[in-house]
Design a protein around this motif. Structure first.
Motif, PDB file in Angstrom:
ATOM      1  N   THR A   1       0.818  -1.200   0.000  1.00 35.39           N
ATOM      2  CA  THR A   1       0.000   0.000   0.000  1.00 35.39           C
ATOM      3  C   THR A   1       0.856   1.254   0.000  1.00 35.39           C
ATOM      4  N   THR A   2       1.696   1.396  -0.992  1.00 29.45           N
ATOM      5  CA  THR A   2       2.547   2.582  -1.094  1.00 29.45           C
ATOM      6  C   THR A   2       1.909   3.557  -2.066  1.00 29.45           C
ATOM      7  N   GLY A   3       0.850   4.135  -1.713  1.00 32.77           N
ATOM      8  CA  GLY A   3       0.125   5.086  -2.534  1.00 32.77           C
ATOM      9  C   GLY A   3      -1.069   5.537  -1.731  1.00 32.77           C
ATOM     10  N   PRO A   4      -1.923   6.339  -2.219  1.00 28.81           N
ATOM     11  CA  PRO A   4      -1.975   6.909  -3.550  1.00 28.81           C
ATOM     12  C   PRO A   4      -1.071   8.123  -3.693  1.00 28.81           C
ATOM     13  N   ASN A   5      -0.882   8.531  -4.932  1.00 27.38           N
ATOM     14  CA  ASN A   5      -0.103   9.718  -5.213  1.00 27.38           C
ATOM     15  C   ASN A   5      -1.004  10.923  -4.999  1.00 27.38           C
ATOM     16  N   ALA A   6      -0.725  11.702  -3.966  1.00 24.61           N
ATOM     17  CA  ALA A   6      -1.580  12.827  -3.606  1.00 24.61           C
ATOM     18  C   ALA A   6      -1.613  13.900  -4.680  1.00 24.61           C
ATOM     19  N   GLY A   7      -0.531  14.065  -5.430  1.00 13.70           N
ATOM     20  CA  GLY A   7      -0.497  15.062  -6.490  1.00 13.70           C
ATOM     21  C   GLY A   7      -1.544  14.815  -7.560  1.00 13.70           C
ATOM     22  N   THR A   8      -1.784  13.553  -7.880  1.00 13.62           N
ATOM     23  CA  THR A   8      -2.786  13.240  -8.904  1.00 13.62           C
ATOM     24  C   THR A   8      -4.204  13.442  -8.392  1.00 13.62           C
ATOM     25  N   LEU A   9      -4.370  13.584  -7.082  1.00 18.31           N
ATOM     26  CA  LEU A   9      -5.688  13.805  -6.509  1.00 18.31           C
ATOM     27  C   LEU A   9      -5.991  15.287  -6.300  1.00 18.31           C
ATOM     28  N   GLY A  10      -5.098  16.160  -6.730  1.00 16.13           N
ATOM     29  CA  GLY A  10      -5.309  17.596  -6.566  1.00 16.13           C
ATOM     30  C   GLY A  10      -4.945  18.111  -5.191  1.00 16.13           C
ATOM     31  N   ILE A  11      -4.204  17.323  -4.419  1.00 17.23           N
ATOM     32  CA  ILE A  11      -3.806  17.752  -3.083  1.00 17.23           C
ATOM     33  C   ILE A  11      -2.492  18.507  -3.195  1.00 17.23           C
ATOM     34  N   THR A  12      -2.534  19.783  -2.846  1.00 20.31           N
ATOM     35  CA  THR A  12      -1.331  20.612  -3.002  1.00 20.31           C
ATOM     36  C   THR A  12      -0.966  21.314  -1.700  1.00 20.31           C
ATOM     37  N   SER A  13      -1.592  22.463  -1.425  1.00 23.04           N
ATOM     38  CA  SER A  13      -1.141  23.265  -0.294  1.00 23.04           C
ATOM     39  C   SER A  13      -1.988  23.108   0.962  1.00 23.04           C
ATOM     40  N   ALA A  14      -3.148  22.484   0.864  1.00 22.71           N
ATOM     41  CA  ALA A  14      -3.977  22.225   2.038  1.00 22.71           C
ATOM     42  C   ALA A  14      -4.645  20.875   1.835  1.00 22.71           C
TER      43      ALA A  14
END
Length: 158
Positions: A20-33
């Motif tokens: 369970t080495t994921g998910p990639n937060a960047g692909t979910l639109g998670i950036t500054s908050a």
């Protein structure tokens, strides 16, 4: 750790543990908050192992080490709550609003703490159950691309 047995034609095969080495937060639109909510069923964790963290050993903004949650604040490490003894049921949340971290455990608020921004603004992947000798029954893990309000985080974790 065997997660299931798969009957086959001739011999049973043991399925390997989930990675369970994921998910990639960047692909979910998670950036500054963002906010992370998790609910545990029964679990058995080592007192000296990480099992919930941002990917990568260096510069993790948060991690659960054994039964203790560790957050990287501007002033250094803070230890807002303990997950309880192995076998406990638990609900936790961490919110980051771009400047501060707030933790919630079973309906109780801890913080806010000024964040170490170099670590909290570079969020990438969420690692779950990093040590194969541990067992964690993940009932839910939710990632939000916003900092939840205190009332919402308390309601989720109560």
């Amino acid at each position: 750790y065997a997660t299931s047995y798969i009957p086959t034609l001739g011999a049973a095969v043991t399925r390997g543990a989930d990675d369970t080495t994921g998910p990639n937060a960047g692909t979910l639109g998670i950036t500054s908050a963002y906010s992370i909510f998790y609910e545990l069923g029964d679990f058995n964790v080592s007192a000296a192992s990480t099992w919930l963290a941002q990917s990568g050993a260096a510069g993790r903004p948060f991690e659960s080490f054994g039964t203790t949650m560790i957050l990287k604040a501007a002033s250094g490490d803070v230890y807002p709550y303990n997950h309880g003894a192995s076998g406990s049921q638990f609900k936790g949340a961490i919110t980051f609003d771009g400047a501060n971290i707030t933790a919630f455990a079973n309906g109780v608020k801890y913080g806010p703490y000024p964040a170490n921004l170099a670590q909290w603004t570079g969020y990438t992947n969420l690692d779950l159950n990093l040590n194969v000798t541990q067992t964690v029954n993940w009932k839910q893990v939710l990632l939000f691309p916003i900092a939840l309000s205190d009332a919402d985080a308390i309601a989720l974790t109560a």
